[in-house]
Design a protein around this motif. Structure first.
Motif, PDB file in Angstrom:
ATOM      1  N   SER A 190     -18.197   3.521  24.070  1.00 27.41           N
ATOM      2  CA  SER A 190     -16.938   4.102  23.635  1.00 27.41           C
ATOM      3  C   SER A 190     -16.577   3.424  22.318  1.00 27.41           C
ATOM      4  N   GLY A 191     -16.910   4.075  21.227  1.00 32.32           N
ATOM      5  CA  GLY A 191     -16.677   3.476  19.912  1.00 32.32           C
ATOM      6  C   GLY A 191     -17.577   2.275  19.694  1.00 32.32           C
ATOM      7  N   TYR A 243     -17.507  -4.827  26.567  1.00 34.12           N
ATOM      8  CA  TYR A 243     -18.123  -5.778  25.656  1.00 34.12           C
ATOM      9  C   TYR A 243     -18.569  -5.031  24.410  1.00 34.12           C
ATOM     10  N   SER A 244     -18.723  -5.772  23.327  1.00 36.60           N
ATOM     11  CA  SER A 244     -19.168  -5.139  22.076  1.00 36.60           C
ATOM     12  C   SER A 244     -20.678  -5.192  21.993  1.00 36.60           C
ATOM     13  N   SER A 245     -21.222  -4.330  21.172  1.00 37.40           N
ATOM     14  CA  SER A 245     -22.661  -4.351  20.965  1.00 37.40           C
ATOM     15  C   SER A 245     -22.995  -5.531  20.072  1.00 37.40           C
TER      16      SER A 245
END
Length: 152
Positions: A108-109, A149-151
């Motif tokens: 998601s984004g 969490y972010s990539s």
């Protein structure tokens, strides 16, 4: 003498098989009586993850694995991880297993969202490791928490 040894082996095999099948049914509280999962580490990588599991088996299950091999624990892990959909069992040993979990999170984004999933048993310690190398520890749980969490 050979027939006595053979008879003892058959009796032990029967006890192990009957004992394992009696324990193979999950208890009402969602806990397998013959396997105790001490620790599970789930390392997220984008929308996939790798689960490393450390467990202890009771005496009957140990005998069963000794006689027939650890691959016979696959149905147990299939039941424990049935809410995860696509996964592959990469390795099973006498006290550890490694699973590859596919599509456990959705993008998601800039972030990945992991929806809580029930585990088929209680886990003493669940460690979640995110791509940015942060982690979260959950004690005595039977599900993964909702998280994001972010990539990399």
């Amino acid at each position: 003498m050979k027939s006595i040894v053979l008879a003892i082996f058959i009796i032990l095999l029967s006890c192990a098989t009957f004992g394992y099948s009696a324990y193979a049914q999950p208890a009402n509280i969602g806990h397998y009586q013959y396997i105790d999962i001490n620790e599970m580490t789930i390392e997220f990588n984008d929308n996939n993850a790798e689960a490393k599991i450390s467990y202890d088996l009771d005496l009957f299950a140990q005998m069963y694995v000794l006689i027939l091999g650890s691959r016979n624990l696959e149905p147990t892990f299939n039941e424990i991880f049935n809410e995860f959909g696509n996964f592959k069992i990469a390795e099973i040993g006498k006290s550890h297993a490694v699973l590859m979990l596919d599509n456990v999170s959705r993008q998601s984004g800039e972030y990945y969202l992991h929806d809580s999933r029930k585990l088929g048993t209680n886990v003493g310690r669940l460690i979640l490791i995110y791509p940015e190398e942060t982690s979260k520890v959950v004690e005595n749980t039977n599900s993964t928490p909702n998280t994001f969490y972010s990539s990399k």
